[in-house]
Design a protein around this motif. Structure first.
Motif, PDB file in Angstrom:
ATOM      1  N   ASP A 183       0.804  -1.227   0.000  1.00 23.32           N
ATOM      2  CA  ASP A 183       0.000   0.000   0.000  1.00 23.32           C
ATOM      3  C   ASP A 183       0.837   1.278   0.000  1.00 23.32           C
ATOM      4  N   ILE A 184       1.925   1.287   0.786  1.00 17.03           N
ATOM      5  CA  ILE A 184       2.655   2.557   0.947  1.00 17.03           C
ATOM      6  C   ILE A 184       4.134   2.482   0.588  1.00 17.03           C
ATOM      7  N   GLY A 185       4.630   1.274   0.285  1.00 16.37           N
ATOM      8  CA  GLY A 185       6.050   1.125  -0.031  1.00 16.37           C
ATOM      9  C   GLY A 185       6.401   1.628  -1.425  1.00 16.37           C
ATOM     10  N   SER A 186       7.679   1.861  -1.640  1.00 15.24           N
ATOM     11  CA  SER A 186       8.182   2.305  -2.939  1.00 15.24           C
ATOM     12  C   SER A 186       9.347   1.418  -3.368  1.00 15.24           C
ATOM     13  N   ILE A 187       9.549   1.324  -4.669  1.00 12.95           N
ATOM     14  CA  ILE A 187      10.733   0.677  -5.230  1.00 12.95           C
ATOM     15  C   ILE A 187      11.747   1.772  -5.552  1.00 12.95           C
ATOM     16  N   ALA A 188      12.962   1.628  -5.054  1.00 13.50           N
ATOM     17  CA  ALA A 188      14.008   2.615  -5.312  1.00 13.50           C
ATOM     18  C   ALA A 188      15.169   1.943  -6.036  1.00 13.50           C
ATOM     19  N   CYS A 189      15.717   2.634  -7.045  1.00 15.61           N
ATOM     20  CA  CYS A 189      16.825   2.086  -7.839  1.00 15.61           C
ATOM     21  C   CYS A 189      18.002   3.050  -7.858  1.00 15.61           C
ATOM     22  N   ILE A 210       4.896   1.311  -5.101  1.00 11.49           N
ATOM     23  CA  ILE A 210       4.661  -0.058  -5.544  1.00 11.49           C
ATOM     24  C   ILE A 210       3.275  -0.206  -6.156  1.00 11.49           C
ATOM     25  N   GLU A 211       2.278   0.397  -5.527  1.00 13.79           N
ATOM     26  CA  GLU A 211       0.900   0.213  -5.978  1.00 13.79           C
ATOM     27  C   GLU A 211       0.665   0.797  -7.375  1.00 13.79           C
ATOM     28  N   LYS A 212       1.537   1.730  -7.812  1.00 15.64           N
ATOM     29  CA  LYS A 212       1.357   2.374  -9.108  1.00 15.64           C
ATOM     30  C   LYS A 212       2.312   1.846 -10.170  1.00 15.64           C
ATOM     31  N   ASN A 233      15.857  -1.656  -4.117  1.00 15.51           N
ATOM     32  CA  ASN A 233      15.384  -1.870  -2.753  1.00 15.51           C
ATOM     33  C   ASN A 233      13.930  -1.437  -2.624  1.00 15.51           C
ATOM     34  N   ILE A 234      13.274  -2.027  -1.627  1.00 20.28           N
ATOM     35  CA  ILE A 234      11.962  -1.518  -1.231  1.00 20.28           C
ATOM     36  C   ILE A 234      12.179  -0.533  -0.096  1.00 20.28           C
ATOM     37  N   VAL A 235      11.550   0.616  -0.212  1.00 24.46           N
ATOM     38  CA  VAL A 235      11.710   1.674   0.789  1.00 24.46           C
ATOM     39  C   VAL A 235      10.370   1.935   1.468  1.00 24.46           C
ATOM     40  N   VAL A 236      10.396   1.917   2.795  1.00 25.54           N
ATOM     41  CA  VAL A 236       9.205   2.241   3.584  1.00 25.54           C
ATOM     42  C   VAL A 236       9.623   3.124   4.753  1.00 25.54           C
ATOM     43  N   GLU A 237       8.636   3.687   5.418  1.00 24.68           N
ATOM     44  CA  GLU A 237       8.914   4.457   6.631  1.00 24.68           C
ATOM     45  C   GLU A 237       8.906   3.472   7.799  1.00 24.68           C
ATOM     46  N   ASP A 238      10.098   3.094   8.248  1.00 21.24           N
ATOM     47  CA  ASP A 238      10.232   2.030   9.244  1.00 21.24           C
ATOM     48  C   ASP A 238       9.405   2.276  10.500  1.00 21.24           C
ATOM     49  N   GLN A 239       9.305   3.529  10.912  1.00 24.73           N
ATOM     50  CA  GLN A 239       8.603   3.845  12.157  1.00 24.73           C
ATOM     51  C   GLN A 239       7.147   3.389  12.119  1.00 24.73           C
ATOM     52  N   ILE A 272      11.858  -9.592   9.906  1.00 22.87           N
ATOM     53  CA  ILE A 272      10.595  -9.408   9.187  1.00 22.87           C
ATOM     54  C   ILE A 272      10.787  -8.673   7.865  1.00 22.87           C
ATOM     55  N   PHE A 273      11.376  -7.469   7.914  1.00 26.68           N
ATOM     56  CA  PHE A 273      11.452  -6.677   6.684  1.00 26.68           C
ATOM     57  C   PHE A 273      12.288  -7.350   5.597  1.00 26.68           C
ATOM     58  N   PRO A 274      13.471  -7.889   5.901  1.00 29.46           N
ATOM     59  CA  PRO A 274      14.223  -8.564   4.830  1.00 29.46           C
ATOM     60  C   PRO A 274      13.431  -9.705   4.190  1.00 29.46           C
ATOM     61  N   SER A 275      12.700 -10.430   5.041  1.00 29.65           N
ATOM     62  CA  SER A 275      11.907 -11.547   4.532  1.00 29.65           C
ATOM     63  C   SER A 275      10.742 -11.046   3.679  1.00 29.65           C
ATOM     64  N   LEU A 276      10.019 -10.042   4.198  1.00 29.71           N
ATOM     65  CA  LEU A 276       8.880  -9.506   3.451  1.00 29.71           C
ATOM     66  C   LEU A 276       9.327  -8.808   2.170  1.00 29.71           C
ATOM     67  N   GLU A 277      10.483  -8.178   2.200  1.00 30.81           N
ATOM     68  CA  GLU A 277      10.987  -7.531   0.992  1.00 30.81           C
ATOM     69  C   GLU A 277      11.187  -8.563  -0.112  1.00 30.81           C
ATOM     70  N   ARG A 278      11.748  -9.719   0.256  1.00 25.84           N
ATOM     71  CA  ARG A 278      11.927 -10.785  -0.744  1.00 25.84           C
ATOM     72  C   ARG A 278      10.573 -11.280  -1.250  1.00 25.84           C
ATOM     73  N   GLU A 279       9.643 -11.465  -0.299  1.00 23.68           N
ATOM     74  CA  GLU A 279       8.324 -11.972  -0.679  1.00 23.68           C
ATOM     75  C   GLU A 279       7.592 -10.993  -1.585  1.00 23.68           C
ATOM     76  N   VAL A 280       7.648  -9.702  -1.244  1.00 30.89           N
ATOM     77  CA  VAL A 280       6.950  -8.690  -2.037  1.00 30.89           C
ATOM     78  C   VAL A 280       7.572  -8.582  -3.424  1.00 30.89           C
ATOM     79  N   ARG A 281       8.908  -8.571  -3.488  1.00 34.33           N
ATOM     80  CA  ARG A 281       9.579  -8.518  -4.793  1.00 34.33           C
ATOM     81  C   ARG A 281       9.195  -9.743  -5.635  1.00 34.33           C
ATOM     82  N   SER A 282       9.132 -10.891  -4.973  1.00 31.73           N
ATOM     83  CA  SER A 282       8.769 -12.120  -5.676  1.00 31.73           C
ATOM     84  C   SER A 282       7.338 -12.043  -6.209  1.00 31.73           C
ATOM     85  N   GLU A 283       6.421 -11.525  -5.378  1.00 32.20           N
ATOM     86  CA  GLU A 283       5.023 -11.416  -5.806  1.00 32.20           C
ATOM     87  C   GLU A 283       4.880 -10.392  -6.929  1.00 32.20           C
ATOM     88  N   LEU A 284       5.604  -9.282  -6.826  1.00 29.51           N
ATOM     89  CA  LEU A 284       5.567  -8.276  -7.892  1.00 29.51           C
ATOM     90  C   LEU A 284       6.051  -8.877  -9.210  1.00 29.51           C
TER      91      LEU A 284
END
Length: 762
Positions: A183-189, A210-212, A233-239, A272-284
């Motif tokens: 919903d709120i993450g971004s892909i950064a290159c 990501i959503e766009k 990388n996937i970039v999110v606001e960690d807080q 969590i985040f390293p694992s989810l980043e792989r999962e999200v990239r894989s799903e994308l």
């Protein structure tokens, strides 16, 4: 799971139709057969819907199989509870099921597993309770030098590691955070130092939500990352994410709560985040691949169904520089009449000699069309041919055809079997000629990945790509029909119910005696009753029973006779095309009454009538023929504002490429296709469409042509040759609409408990 109920909602079809489709598939029926000859049972679902239905059914069955494996594993460990079972029953995807199983998987050695071996799990339980009691005092009880716990700090750290892993294994939490990334993450290159990096300049400092993010961009950055040109990388606001964890696990402001909070932050950053980043990239990537494969499907179908140029003598020219252009002349049946090699291109430039050789071949064999491959040296070859036509004054034309995969075919086992005495380049010339004469018959000889329509075909999951595109080829072959006495091994292999082994037996049978009627197929070795049922309606025999040269299935021959008796016609009338007003006669009696009288459903009756009206018809004959040229323009001849007729060669996510006769295809960006909004180019255009375009700009250095089809720029409007039925035209929107219509029924816990008791016996 009640698959019929679920799939009927997802595909917006009746439950009984869903039940019938499942039964037909399970009974070994092919998709083309079900789509064409079982319409009453399926509600007239077409082959594309049936393939999507089949794919979804396989996914749901695999999901249930995996759930059962997980249940068995957790039960064997003695850790199964009603709550876990409910979570598994609720899981709608494999990812959700794996999240439930995550805490019970055999893990490699981790910090948490080491701490557990040291006996610190009870301390972790104590801390998670978050009471007012002193953690340090409690930790004193777990100091054990033999196990390597020598201080209070080490005990608390070990307990924190256990808590972090438990938080990381929380299925509901992972589901929430995964959705939040989408919903709120971004892909950064970022661009890396690499000799090929310039290809990815646009991604030098790139970021997008990501959503766009469109599918083609996801695949582009994946390729850049694979080639070590991009760091992605996937970039999110960690807080925001650690706040979710804190809100879920932290109960108060005690010493224990502080440790839990810190363990949650550690779990997020380390696990969590390293694992989810792989999962999200894989799903994308999976989503993008499915979209790309969908584009292959959208492009391949019209490419295969391009109208054949029947009754023509064609000269195929495979362009080349140093080794010369290979020539092959084929007759109207595709048989090779002559071959040659000419050198009209650099470095030899033997233009006059080449003209003399070609003119001799053209006059000797009465050639009417030249087919030129679009590969290396194609432009020079096209200029040569255009000048030859102009100077000779002969009634001759040419076309440039996509030669993608011709070299693969020419070096293949099949190519060698067809032309054992030819060099590979000569086989390519034959293939280039045949691609114009009968695209379907020739293109199916090539590995579908090599045909070259769509985008990023070499990045796709190979098995999935072959499965989908193989389905398209199968559908096209069966839609057109196959001459039983002349079809090649490749064509026969794609007929519903047949395979290469049976196809070889058919060819062996007809070599001794041509087929006179469809029933003779039952005498072919390896071809049993089931295969006959599946294939018979798609095979044609010319010169015998007129019904054998139609798409009417032999099982419906008695119904045809009843229909003809009912309407006052005979089979001879059908053979002489003397039943023009059969529909009027049926209308007078009523379609429903006629169908009942004949013992078939109304959809089948309508199909029968369509076939009787045009026995031996080829559905491709009604489509516009390819544009044939006798002259060409150079890229430098193009001027801004020039209007040109062209042919759509490729449809991709961001636009379409159009052949306008200058060797280099021009791009009509999606924003330039229509005055109004369109969601995707495939909503309005497909490969083979004839269009009028206007030149927006030409980049001579990069050899790029920008085109528009907007009516505001083209006063005469968009001249698109209508090749689509309404159903085909709406196909691009149907997937999205179906998803919106899916009704998701939420089951109560009591319903779920009843279901799991029934399913898993607990």
């Amino acid at each position: 799971m009640d698959y019929s109920q679920k799939l009927s909602k997802e595909f917006n079809i009746r439950v009984d139709h869903a039940t019938n489709i499942i039964a037909l598939i399970d009974d070994g029926n092919t998709i083309p057969f079900i789509a064409r000859y079982r319409k009453e049972q399926t509600g007239s679902c077409d082959d594309q819907v049936l393939r999507e239905f089949h794919d979804r059914l396989k996914y749901l069955r695999n999901l249930d199989k995996r759930k059962q494996e997980i249940v068995d594993s957790i039960t064997e460990q003695g850790k199964m509870t009603d709550e876990i079972m409910l979570s598994l029953v609720k899981a709608e995807t494999l990812t959700e099921a794996e999240d439930v199983y995550r805490p019970f998987k055999q893990k490699r050695k981790t910090r948490a597993s080491v701490a557990t071996e040291k006996g610190l799990a009870p301390l972790a339980d104590f801390i998670l309770e978050q009471t007012d009691a002193s953690v340090s005092a409690k930790a004193q009880e777990f100091i054990n030098t033999e196990k390597g716990v020598e201080t209070v700090e080490q005990a608390i750290q070990g307990a924190s590691d256990i808590i972090a892993e438990r938080i990381s294994d929380d299925a509901e939490l992972r589901k929430t955070l995964r959705k939040k990334i989408f919903d709120i993450g971004s892909i950064a290159c970022k661009l890396l130092e690499n000799e090929n990096a310039k290809t990815y300049d646009m991604y030098a400092e790139y970021s997008e939500k990501i959503e766009k993010m469109p599918s083609h961009r996801i695949l582009a950055i994946n390729r850049g990352e694979k080639e070590e040109c991009l760091k992605v990388n996937i970039v999110v606001e960690d807080q925001l994410f650690t706040d979710v964890i804190t809100a879920t696990y932290v109960k108060n402001e005690t010493e224990s709560a502080t440790i839990v909070k810190n363990a949650g932050i550690d779990a997020y950053s380390r696990l969590i985040f390293p694992s989810l980043e792989r999962e999200v990239r894989s799903e994308l990537t999976e989503r993008a691949s499915e979209q790309a494969i969908k584009m292959f499907e959208v492009n391949l179908r019209p490419l295969l169904l391009q109208p054949p140029l029947k009754g023509k003598i064609i000269l195929g020219l495979d362009p080349a520089y140093r080794t010369g252009c290979k020539i092959a002349v084929i007759n109207s049946e595709g048989n090779v009449l002559d071959t040659a090699v000419v050198f009209p291109t650099p470095p030899q430039n033997k233009i006059e000699e080449a003209k003399e050789i070609l003119l001799k071949l053209i006059t000797k064999h009465n050639v009417s069309i030249i087919s030129i491959g679009n590969g290396t040296a194609s432009k020079e070859s096209e200029i040569f041919v255009a000048n030859l036509i102009k100077e000779s004054g002969l009634n001759l034309s040419y076309a440039v055809v996509n030669e993608a995969g011709a070299s693969v075919y020419s070096a293949s086992k099949l190519g060698a079997e067809e032309f054992p005495d030819f060099e590979p380049a000569q086989r390519s010339a034959v293939s280039i000629a045949r691609r114009l004469q009968d695209p379907l018959a020739e293109l199916i000889k090539i590995d579908v990945k090599s045909i070259g329509v769509g985008q990023y075909q070499h990045d796709m999951p190979e098995n999935r790509l072959e499965e989908v595109l193989g389905g398209v080829v199968e559908n096209c072959v069966n839609s057109v029909g196959v001459d039983l006495n002349t079809a090649s091994l490749s064509l026969l292999s794609y007929v519903a119910g047949l395979n290469k082994g049976i196809a070889k037996e058919i060819i062996k049978y007809r070599e001794s005696k041509p087929f006179e009627k469809r029933e003779e197929l039952l005498s072919v070795k390896k071809l049993g009753a089931k295969a006959f049922e599946q294939c018979a309606g798609f095979l044609r025999i010319v010169g015998g029973n007129v019904l054998d040269n139609t798409g009417v299935h032999p099982e419906s021959y008695p119904a045809v006779q009843k229909l003809l008796d009912f309407t006052g016609y005979t089979l001879d009338d059908v053979a002489r095309n003397n039943i023009a007003d059969i529909k009027d006669r049926i209308e007078k009696k009523g379609w429903s009454a006629c169908a009942n009288e004949c013992g078939v459903g109304e959809p089948t009756l309508r199909d029968i009538v369509t076939e009787l009206l045009k026995p031996g018809r080829d559905i491709r004959d009604s489509l516009p023929k390819p544009i044939l040229r006798s002259d060409l323009m150079d890229l430098a001849d193009l001027k801004e504002g020039m209007e040109i007729n062209g042919t759509v060669r490729n449809v991709i996510d961001f636009g379409v490429f159009v052949d306008i006769g200058v060797h280099q295809d021009g791009l009509v960006h999606i924003s330039q296709i229509s005055d109004g909004y369109i969601k995707h180019p495939s909503d309005v255009l497909r490969v083979g469409d004839l269009v009028k375009v206007k030149v927006l700009g030409v980049d001579l250095v990069k050899k790029k042509i920008s085109l528009t089809m907007k009516t505001t720029d083209l006063p005469n409007g968009i001249a698109v040759q209508q090749q689509k039925t309404d159903k085909e035209r709406k196909q691009g929107r149907r997937d999205a609409e179906r998803k919106k219509e899916n009704a998701k029924k939420q089951m109560s816990n009591e319903d779920l408990k009843a279901l799991l008791l029934k399913k898993f016996g607990r």
